[in-house]
Scaffold this motif. Structure first.
Motif, PDB file in Angstrom:
ATOM      1  N   VAL A  58       0.840  -1.212   0.000  1.00  0.00           N
ATOM      2  CA  VAL A  58       0.000   0.000   0.000  1.00  0.00           C
ATOM      3  C   VAL A  58       0.863   1.246   0.000  1.00  0.00           C
ATOM      4  CG1 VAL A  58      -1.850   1.191   1.166  1.00  0.00           C
ATOM      5  CG2 VAL A  58      -1.759  -1.266   1.256  1.00  0.00           C
ATOM      6  N   HIS A  59       1.994   1.192   0.742  1.00  0.00           N
ATOM      7  CA  HIS A  59       2.861   2.374   0.796  1.00  0.00           C
ATOM      8  C   HIS A  59       3.475   2.680  -0.573  1.00  0.00           C
ATOM      9  CE1 HIS A  59       3.414   1.405   5.325  1.00  0.00           C
ATOM     10  NE2 HIS A  59       2.241   1.921   5.052  1.00  0.00           N
ATOM     11  N   LEU A  81       0.929   4.344  -2.620  1.00  0.00           N
ATOM     12  CA  LEU A  81       0.716   5.741  -2.213  1.00  0.00           C
ATOM     13  C   LEU A  81       1.828   6.639  -2.752  1.00  0.00           C
ATOM     14  CD1 LEU A  81      -0.506   5.895   1.463  1.00  0.00           C
ATOM     15  CD2 LEU A  81      -1.266   7.315  -0.406  1.00  0.00           C
ATOM     16  N   ILE A  93       1.534   7.357  -6.393  1.00  0.00           N
ATOM     17  CA  ILE A  93       0.492   8.309  -6.782  1.00  0.00           C
ATOM     18  C   ILE A  93       1.043   9.733  -6.823  1.00  0.00           C
ATOM     19  CG2 ILE A  93      -1.580   9.401  -5.832  1.00  0.00           C
ATOM     20  CD1 ILE A  93      -2.554   6.576  -5.232  1.00  0.00           C
ATOM     21  N   ASP A 104       4.189  15.597  -6.105  1.00  0.00           N
ATOM     22  CA  ASP A 104       3.220  15.872  -5.044  1.00  0.00           C
ATOM     23  C   ASP A 104       3.804  15.422  -3.709  1.00  0.00           C
ATOM     24  OD1 ASP A 104       1.109  16.167  -3.420  1.00  0.00           O
ATOM     25  OD2 ASP A 104      -0.303  15.006  -4.623  1.00  0.00           O
ATOM     26  N   ILE A 116       2.391  15.399  -0.702  1.00  0.00           N
ATOM     27  CA  ILE A 116       1.455  14.927   0.324  1.00  0.00           C
ATOM     28  C   ILE A 116       1.512  13.411   0.539  1.00  0.00           C
ATOM     29  CG2 ILE A 116      -0.990  14.717   0.871  1.00  0.00           C
ATOM     30  CD1 ILE A 116      -1.346  17.510   0.125  1.00  0.00           C
ATOM     31  N   PRO A 117       1.569  12.583  -0.551  1.00  0.00           N
ATOM     32  CA  PRO A 117       1.598  11.130  -0.302  1.00  0.00           C
ATOM     33  C   PRO A 117       2.730  10.704   0.610  1.00  0.00           C
ATOM     34  CG  PRO A 117       1.130  11.517  -2.576  1.00  0.00           C
ATOM     35  CD  PRO A 117       1.432  12.843  -1.977  1.00  0.00           C
ATOM     36  N   LEU A 170       1.571  11.087   4.037  1.00  0.00           N
ATOM     37  CA  LEU A 170       0.611  10.027   4.339  1.00  0.00           C
ATOM     38  C   LEU A 170       1.340   8.721   4.632  1.00  0.00           C
ATOM     39  CD1 LEU A 170      -2.173  10.589   1.669  1.00  0.00           C
ATOM     40  CD2 LEU A 170      -1.852  11.697   3.846  1.00  0.00           C
ATOM     41  N   THR A 224       2.855   8.625   8.111  1.00  0.00           N
ATOM     42  CA  THR A 224       1.829   8.347   9.119  1.00  0.00           C
ATOM     43  C   THR A 224       1.477   6.877   9.135  1.00  0.00           C
ATOM     44  OG1 THR A 224       0.972  10.471   8.442  1.00  0.00           O
ATOM     45  CG2 THR A 224      -0.345   9.214   9.967  1.00  0.00           C
ATOM     46  N   SER A 225       1.297   6.346   7.914  1.00  0.00           N
ATOM     47  CA  SER A 225       0.858   4.971   7.802  1.00  0.00           C
ATOM     48  C   SER A 225       1.929   4.000   8.295  1.00  0.00           C
ATOM     49  CB  SER A 225       0.489   4.698   6.357  1.00  0.00           C
ATOM     50  OG  SER A 225       0.245   3.358   6.173  1.00  0.00           O
ATOM     51  N   ILE A 263       1.673   3.840  12.008  1.00  0.00           N
ATOM     52  CA  ILE A 263       0.526   3.035  12.423  1.00  0.00           C
ATOM     53  C   ILE A 263       0.842   1.550  12.277  1.00  0.00           C
ATOM     54  CG2 ILE A 263      -1.837   2.443  11.828  1.00  0.00           C
ATOM     55  CD1 ILE A 263      -2.245   5.368  11.076  1.00  0.00           C
TER      56      ILE A 263
END
Lengths: 470, 116
Positions: B39-40, B43, B46, B71, B73-74, B77, B80-81, B84
């Motif tokens: 998933v990372h 991200l 993207i 970009d 921002i990913p 994200l 952060t992920s 988690i």
């Protein structure tokens, strides 16, 4: 203005309880949850809070519409009841217990108030990790097995939610919910890739809400937990999962008649009720019954007009009260009797008998209890769509009656009863829940008006977009 | 470009295979980690722009930066992920340690029979 105060208070409560490793520390959690409850109660719908001054859609925003305020009030109310109940229930390592309760309610408030979809994921993870910790709290065989299953399935679902969010960001270029909604609303019909993204996100939240086919973790998780946490899970965590599903559907402008949701809801109702009837363990029986009750809400939400959504929201409120009442009352009996097996717990206590009877009557939906009102509304709205649905829901109500009377007669009506005494701190939250159940059954208007105000927010997408983007 | 998506799909496939098919509960947790990494990568990809510039404004690039920068921002994200995922993995491993103390086995069949 400062919506973050409840979150800050709950986070500080968690830190305080951990810092002063004292077993009398439950009072901190109680104060924190009460202050948050009162604070959310006085906050106004329509407020928008942009973190550190970043104008939406760039920074993280929090948006208070009436649906999210309804949800956070419900969460804080149930949490406050459960903290009172836990004071005499949890004796060892209670500072960790209260810290996790503070974190779980903080996650729930964050999920319901946020206006940023990645922020929603982060708060959902705070909520989930605190839940895994609470399931494993007793660290005995039941607890560890339930916690491990829940952790594997829960983080599997989280990965899928994150994939959905990543795809959504790739497609729309924004994480702000109102901005996503305004991007989607200009399309005449949704391209397939959007529908796939929506499906991935909703599938993930279905697991968190324990909706069929992803319900299997819930009985295992609840079986190992302390009863107050069972109450918290049954009453609020499914409600929060449903809230997220409705919020995502709302963003895509898809609050409408949805036969997939209706079918899933009917199957959830059937599976939950049928498996509840087969159980020999009281906590597992209650857990399956809570899965079955969530099915009613899903059916109502699947119909998707204002009366149906109001009925579903009212059922969320009533179901939270009833499940909390049942778990707390039967949990007291289990706690004193020291066994969970149906047939081994038989108690004689007039207070518990009356409160359990009221809880069960409300669960079935007998008139003069709150369960009747929302169930009646659900029968009415299903009738307008298809009478077969009404018949199905009535059949499930028959199932509900069967398993709950079996439970009641086994615990309270068997011949060799043991007289038990339960402490005052357990009685108070049970009394509050009973009073609410009866009051909302006799005077249903108040609850109906509240649910209608909350549900109307789901039909005002342009207003939501205008509120955030200005 | 598509090779990245293939890579993501492969990582996720390996992870899902480990979580669903492997008997050892430690391998299940490792599988969860591999899904997370997939998933990372998705991200980060993207936010990728072919031949993109660093998203820092200077006096020279201020006119055309907005069109050509990657970009950022990913990456925030993903950070952060990752944190988690770290939390979840730590919790899972500590639960596994406690399970091992109880039943002296890491087989998921034994975990399923823990209640006795």
């Amino acid at each position: 203005m400062l919506i973050v105060i409840p979150i800050a208070i709950l986070l500080m409560g968690a830190l305080f309880t951990l810092a002063f490793r004292n077993d009398k520390i439950g009072i901190t959690a109680l104060i924190a949850s009460f202050i948050s409850l009162i604070y959310v109660f006085w906050s106004e719908a329509g407020a928008v809070f942009a973190f550190s001054g970043w104008e939406p859609p760039f920074g993280i925003v929090w948006v208070l519409d009436s649906f999210s305020i309804f949800m956070s009030l419900l969460v804080m109310g149930i949490t406050s009841l459960i903290v009172i109940y836990s004071v005499r229930y949890i004796k060892k390592r209670s500072h960790r217990y209260y810290a996790l309760i503070c974190l779980i309610s903080m996650g729930m408030i964050g999920v319901s108030l946020t206006g940023d979809i990645f922020n929603m994921y982060v708060f959902f993870e705070i909520l989930s990790i605190a839940s895994y910790g609470l399931v494993a709290f007793f660290s005995d065989r039941h607890a560890l097995e339930g916690a491990f299953k829940y952790l594997i399935m829960g983080s599997f679902a989280s990965s899928f939610i994150l994939i959905g969010i990543a795809l959504l960001y790739g497609l729309t270029g924004t994480l702000n919910m109102a901005d996503i909604a305004s991007n989607v609303s200009v399309m005449s019909h949704l391209p397939p890739i959007y529908m796939a993204t929506l499906g991935i996100i909703i599938g993930g939240f279905c697991l968190k809400a324990a909706i069929f086919p992803f319900h299997a973790w819930k009985p295992d998780a609840i079986e190992g937990t302390p009863s107050p946490i069972g109450a918290l899970f049954a009453a609020t965590s499914s409600a929060i999962g449903l809230y997220c599903i409705m919020r995502v559907l709302f963003l895509f402008g898809l609050i409408q008649l949805n036969w997939i949701l209706i079918a899933i809801g009917v199957i959830t109702m059937f599976v939950g009720a049928f498996l509840a009837f087969m159980q020999k363990n009281i906590t597992r029986l209650l857990a399956y019954s809570s899965i079955s009750q969530v099915g009613y809400i899903v059916v109502a939400y699947g119909i998707g007009n204002l009366p149906a959504i109001t009925a579903g929201t009212y059922q969320i409120l009533n179901n939270a009260l009833i499940e909390a009442l049942l778990f707390m009352a039967f949990g007291a009996a289990i706690h004193v009797a020291g066994s969970e097996i149906l047939g081994k717990v038989s108690v004689k206590n007039d207070f518990l008998l009356i409160s359990c009877l009221i809880g069960i009557l409300a669960l079935i939906g007998i008139p003069l209890t709150n369960g009747f009102v929302s169930k009646w509304l659900i029968y009415m709205v299903t009738w307008t769509v298809n009478p077969i649905l009404t018949v199905l829901t009535l059949v499930i109500t028959g199932f509900t009656m069967a398993y709950s009377l079996k439970l009641f007669s086994s615990v309270f009506l068997s011949p060799d009863k043991k007289t038990i005494d339960i402490p005052m701190s357990m009685k108070i939250p049970i009394i509050i829940a009973v009073v609410f159940c009866i009051m909302m059954g006799i005077l249903p208007q108040g609850g109906y008006v509240v649910s209608e105000i909350a549900s109307k927010a789901l039909f005002e997408l342009p207003k939501y977009i205008g509120l955030v983007l200005g | 470009m598509y090779i990245v998506y293939l890579f993501v799909a492969a990582l996720m496939g390996i992870g899902i295979y480990a979580v669903v098919m492997k008997d050892n509960i430690l391998k299940k947790v490792i599988g969860l980690g591999i899904i997370g990494h997939g998933v990372h990568v998705l991200l980060v990809n993207i936010g990728h722009v072919e031949g993109g510039l660093i998203p820092i404004i200077t006096s020279e690039n201020i006119a055309y930066l907005g069109m050509h920068s990657v970009d950022p921002i990913p990456q925030a994200l993903v950070l952060t992920s990752i944190v988690i995922d770290f939390g979840i993995t730590v919790l899972a491993l500590s639960i596994i340690v406690m399970i091992y103390k109880h039943i002296h086995s890491l087989s998921s069949k034994d975990v399923g029979k823990m209640k006795g």
